[in-house]
Structures are given as C-alpha cells and as structure tokens.
Design a protein around this motif. Sequence first.
Motif, PDB file in Angstrom:
ATOM      1  N   THR A   1       0.828  -1.214   0.000  1.00  0.00           N
ATOM      2  CA  THR A   1       0.000   0.000   0.000  1.00  0.00           C
ATOM      3  C   THR A   1       0.863   1.264   0.000  1.00  0.00           C
ATOM      4  O   THR A   1       2.075   1.199   0.257  1.00  0.00           O
ATOM      5  CB  THR A   1      -0.866   0.044   1.284  1.00  0.00           C
ATOM      6  OG1 THR A   1       0.042   0.168   2.405  1.00  0.00           O
ATOM      7  CG2 THR A   1      -1.712  -1.215   1.432  1.00  0.00           C
ATOM      8  N   PHE A   2       0.209   2.381  -0.240  1.00  0.00           N
ATOM      9  CA  PHE A   2       0.905   3.671  -0.156  1.00  0.00           C
ATOM     10  C   PHE A   2       1.510   3.860   1.241  1.00  0.00           C
ATOM     11  O   PHE A   2       2.637   4.349   1.393  1.00  0.00           O
ATOM     12  CB  PHE A   2      -0.076   4.813  -0.447  1.00  0.00           C
ATOM     13  CG  PHE A   2      -0.406   4.987  -1.904  1.00  0.00           C
ATOM     14  CD1 PHE A   2      -1.644   4.603  -2.397  1.00  0.00           C
ATOM     15  CD2 PHE A   2       0.539   5.519  -2.790  1.00  0.00           C
ATOM     16  CE1 PHE A   2      -1.962   4.765  -3.752  1.00  0.00           C
ATOM     17  CE2 PHE A   2       0.231   5.687  -4.144  1.00  0.00           C
ATOM     18  CZ  PHE A   2      -1.017   5.302  -4.618  1.00  0.00           C
ATOM     19  N   GLN A   3       0.769   3.436   2.267  1.00  0.00           N
ATOM     20  CA  GLN A   3       1.287   3.571   3.628  1.00  0.00           C
ATOM     21  C   GLN A   3       2.568   2.753   3.814  1.00  0.00           C
ATOM     22  O   GLN A   3       3.538   3.214   4.414  1.00  0.00           O
ATOM     23  CB  GLN A   3       0.244   3.118   4.665  1.00  0.00           C
ATOM     24  CG  GLN A   3       0.697   3.328   6.125  1.00  0.00           C
ATOM     25  CD  GLN A   3       1.032   4.776   6.442  1.00  0.00           C
ATOM     26  OE1 GLN A   3       0.185   5.662   6.306  1.00  0.00           O
ATOM     27  NE2 GLN A   3       2.276   5.055   6.817  1.00  0.00           N
TER      28      GLN A   3
ATOM     29  N   ARG B   1       1.851  10.311  -0.303  1.00  0.00           N
ATOM     30  CA  ARG B   1       0.948  10.823   0.734  1.00  0.00           C
ATOM     31  C   ARG B   1      -0.459  11.038   0.176  1.00  0.00           C
ATOM     32  O   ARG B   1      -1.469  10.690   0.800  1.00  0.00           O
ATOM     33  CB  ARG B   1       1.497  12.122   1.331  1.00  0.00           C
ATOM     34  CG  ARG B   1       2.647  11.863   2.298  1.00  0.00           C
ATOM     35  CD  ARG B   1       3.246  13.106   2.891  1.00  0.00           C
ATOM     36  NE  ARG B   1       4.254  12.757   3.909  1.00  0.00           N
ATOM     37  CZ  ARG B   1       5.315  13.526   4.170  1.00  0.00           C
ATOM     38  NH1 ARG B   1       5.508  14.669   3.487  1.00  0.00           N
ATOM     39  NH2 ARG B   1       6.202  13.156   5.085  1.00  0.00           N
TER      40      ARG B   1
ATOM     41  N   ARG C   1      -2.025   7.680   0.045  1.00  0.00           N
ATOM     42  CA  ARG C   1      -2.391   7.217   1.387  1.00  0.00           C
ATOM     43  C   ARG C   1      -3.680   7.882   1.855  1.00  0.00           C
ATOM     44  O   ARG C   1      -4.537   7.259   2.497  1.00  0.00           O
ATOM     45  CB  ARG C   1      -1.273   7.548   2.374  1.00  0.00           C
ATOM     46  CG  ARG C   1      -1.593   7.181   3.823  1.00  0.00           C
ATOM     47  CD  ARG C   1      -0.767   7.967   4.814  1.00  0.00           C
ATOM     48  NE  ARG C   1      -0.840   9.411   4.607  1.00  0.00           N
ATOM     49  CZ  ARG C   1       0.068  10.259   5.132  1.00  0.00           C
ATOM     50  NH1 ARG C   1       1.087   9.800   5.830  1.00  0.00           N
ATOM     51  NH2 ARG C   1      -0.040  11.565   4.910  1.00  0.00           N
ATOM     52  N   ASP C   2      -3.836   9.170   1.452  1.00  0.00           N
ATOM     53  CA  ASP C   2      -5.010   9.928   1.917  1.00  0.00           C
ATOM     54  C   ASP C   2      -6.209   9.762   0.990  1.00  0.00           C
ATOM     55  O   ASP C   2      -7.185  10.476   1.105  1.00  0.00           O
ATOM     56  CB  ASP C   2      -4.635  11.419   2.052  1.00  0.00           C
ATOM     57  CG  ASP C   2      -3.505  11.618   3.077  1.00  0.00           C
ATOM     58  OD1 ASP C   2      -2.805  12.642   2.989  1.00  0.00           O
ATOM     59  OD2 ASP C   2      -3.299  10.705   3.912  1.00  0.00           O
TER      60      ASP C   2
ATOM     61  N   GLU D   1      -5.338   3.140  -5.323  1.00  0.00           N
ATOM     62  CA  GLU D   1      -4.333   2.144  -4.923  1.00  0.00           C
ATOM     63  C   GLU D   1      -4.026   1.229  -6.109  1.00  0.00           C
ATOM     64  O   GLU D   1      -4.821   1.124  -7.050  1.00  0.00           O
ATOM     65  CB  GLU D   1      -4.855   1.294  -3.751  1.00  0.00           C
ATOM     66  CG  GLU D   1      -4.228   1.601  -2.412  1.00  0.00           C
ATOM     67  CD  GLU D   1      -2.731   1.305  -2.351  1.00  0.00           C
ATOM     68  OE1 GLU D   1      -2.137   1.593  -1.321  1.00  0.00           O
ATOM     69  OE2 GLU D   1      -2.148   0.811  -3.331  1.00  0.00           O
TER      70      GLU D   1
END
Length: 440
Positions: free
Chosen positions: A219-221, A245, A248-249, A254
């Motif tokens: 994931t982006f995170q 970021r 993620r937000d 994704e």
Amino acid sequence: MDNPRKDLEAIFRAGLAAVDPEAAVLRHVKRDGSELRLGSRSVDLDAVRHVYVVGAGKGTAPMAKALEDLLEDRIREGAVTVKTGHGLPLRKVQVMEAAHPVPDQAGVAATRRLLEVAEKAGEKDLVLAAFSGGGSALTPAPVPPLTLQEKQDVTRLLLACGATIQEINAIRKHLSRIKGGGLARAAHPARTFSLILSDVIGDPLDVIASGPTAPDPTTFQDCLDILERYRLLDQAPPRVVSVLREGRDGGRPETPKPGDPVFDRVENLIVGNNLMALLAAKDEAERRGYKGLVLTSRLEGEAREAAKAVAAIAKECAATGRPVKPPACLLFGGETTVTLRGDGKGGRNQELALACALALEGWDRICVLSAGTDGTDGPTDAAGAFADGTTAAEARRLGIEPRHYLDRNDAYGFFERTGGLLRTGPTRTNVMDLICVVIR
Ligand SMILES: Nc1ncnc2c1ncn2[C@@H]1O[C@H](COP(=O)(O)OP(=O)(O)OP(=O)(O)O)[C@@H](O)[C@H]1O
Ligand SMILES: O=C(O)[C@H](O)CO
Ligand SMILES: [Mg+2]
C-alpha cells in the motif's frame, strides 16, 4: 571424480541449461494445432482473434523468440524491453533496449509501447507476457506529475540504502503506470498469460519485475513506512513523497489488490526459477557419480556468513556421512548480500567462495563453486569462483593472505592471482545464484 572443478562447472552449467529462457518457455508452452497449452491451462486458438506479445527483463528476448516460433502465424503485434546488449533479432516481436539498473528515457519510450500493445487487446484476444529479472528498471512509466529524473533519483536512493527488493519494488509499484498490476489493467478484458523467470527468493509474483500482471498487496502507507525506515523521507524527491501521501489519503487509486476484476482472466506462470536449476544440477551431479542433495533455494544473508554454514554442512558430510555419504554433491541456491567495507573488486559469489577457502582449509576432499546464473557476479567479468581445502594454503605459499583480500572485499583480486575464477559470459538467464559443493 578426479577433477572436481570440471565436475562442478558441468553441474553448474546443467543448472543454467534448465533455466535457459527460450527452453523454459518451450517446456511450459506447447501448441498442437489450434490447442495452446500453457502449464496446466489450455486455450483454443480458434476462439482467439489476435495474439499480442509483451514483456520486460534481461531474458525476455529469447522468451519472445520461443513464443514467436510457436505462434508466429497468430501474433498480431509484439514488443519486449531488454537491457541494452541483451537483444535478439526477432521476426514479429519488436525488441527494444533500455538501461538497467537505473531507468532511462529509452525505457520510458519502450514502456509506452508495451502499454500501447496491451491496450489494443480486446475481449477475444490473448496477451502473452514474458517477465524476468531486471524488468522493473526496464519499465519506467512514472505516474503524473513525476518525471523520469525523479524516478531515477528515488531508484538510486533505494538501491543504495540496503532496502530489500520487496521494499524497493513496493515503492516502484506505487509510482508507476505499468508495475503492480498496471499491465493487467491495460490488457483487461483480454485473456492474459504471464510467463515468468524468477530472480527473487520464493518466487513472489508481485515482486518479480514489480509484478506488472500480479495483484499488489502493498500500500501507499507501506511505501511511506519504507522511506521512513531508511531515513529517506527528506532525501527522496519531494513530489515522490507527495504522490505517496496523496495515495495514502485517498487522493490517488491504490494498485489493484487480490480479487480485483482486472485479474479475472490473468494467469501468472513461473517457467524458470532457482529450484528448477538446482534440481537439474542435482541430476547432472548424479550422472557424474555423486549423491546429490538440494539443501535450499532460499539462501540469504551476508555472503561470508552463509559460507560458514555451507562449509559446516560440507565438513559434516566429509567427516560422518551426514546428511549424505560421500561421494556427494550439496546444492544451495538463493541470493546473499555483501556489506562493502573495502575498496576491492568482487561479487557476492566470489566473496562466498573466498570465505569458503578459509573455512574449508585442510579439508582437501571438499570443493565449492559459487556463481551467479546471469553470468556476472558483481561489477566483474566473472560469474563466480571455485575454492577447496587447499586454496588458502596454496595462496599463502605464493605470499597471498586470503584473509586480507576478504577484508578488502577483493575476492576478484584474490582469485585472479591464484586461479579460480569462473567466466561464462552473459547467460541471458537470471535465477539468482547456485552454490555447488562436491565431497569426494
Ligand atoms: N567488491 C565487491 N565484493 C563483493 N561484492 C560486491 C563487490 N562490489 C559489489 N558487490 C556486490 O555486487 C552486487 C551487485 O552484483 P550483481 O550485479 O551481480 O547483482 P545482481 O543481483 O545479479 O544484479 P543484476 O540482476 O542487476 O545483475 C551489489 O549488491 C554488491 O553488494
Ligand atoms: O526487476 C526487478 O525488480 C528485479 O530483478 C526483481 O525481479
Ligand atoms: Mg548479476
């Protein structure tokens, strides 16, 4: 068995032959008239409108050649991207060359072509994709507004920071239009088969060449955590961090995850990996009178530490006949690492062999070959090196102290002076490293 180095080279080369890219495809893809069998799957070519071929990685030109020889009459269009110098003249599939390991503009143009071919495929078409090691660097397709320069900068940072290939490719997948399932998305709704030569331990489909046709569980995170872990948040190009970021937000989609409909008609087939090479090497060892034993295809860690474990198992075999009685051949595969402290020249296989020379001193009936299946070990012209129980003593008789060469990461210098380098030239395949040990 009176020439262990000759035996070891033959055993290693038998492993290479089993994962030759063209042979690997032909072993898993068979055509009988209008029936095309891919692994356990079957496709009725009479029900297919057009066949498209795409691919990326050092070994994908010979893989595409195999597909062309099988399906030239059905291939509508094809394009593969290989590392400069790894091309082949093909009849219908376009072979494009680009830079590796840092992407370049030629790679950007080539990747645009790969996506263009995949996007042409419709519901009744078949897309055959070929991937092998090096594929990630050869398929730069930065998501807007990122530039090639920003991809190059973050790639250099990631390659130099000690991150694993899993971590490096998690980030590359989230900055790309083709990686992390992007090619599957472009080819959807066509039926897609990916033929994959694995250069990653455990053959993770989403990591090899950054998984252009595989669901991406990262994931982006995860990507932001990786940059944080290696203290790169302040060094990475600012727009790279802001893209991650935003993702993620929720400001960016994704990468497609397991279960995403784009994978409904996608199959990923490993046609060559380290274990296949080890098993073929074992067969050759047994043809030469050794009892073969494959220990692992997942060896990792510091090369000089892995050498101690390899030597320990070999010495046990020589001393007590466990886990196998001599004459025996122990086979290990995987990809070790080297923490560079010296200014010498070498590669992880040459370093492992030099460490074995020290660990095996006096064990004259044990001989080791450690070599990379792509034919280049580190920034050298050697694939790897041999070492046995006499190597250290013979070097000292020449006034050469092996320990000093190991301390300077100068295994190439050591073996160049004492003899023991194995040179194969580029092999076009890449299923990591093979370590073959014969005990007489
Ligand atoms: N002097 C040295 N001694 C030992 N290892 C070295 C030395 N110089 C570089 N290396 C190691 O060689 C590694 C790169 O070698 P190599 O290119 O064979 O890797 P690779 O996994 O085969 O990559 P590729 O798939 O791009 O060929 C580096 O990660 C580095 O750790
Ligand atoms: O291209 C890549 O990502 C590496 O070679 C792993 O497959
Ligand atoms: Mg290499």
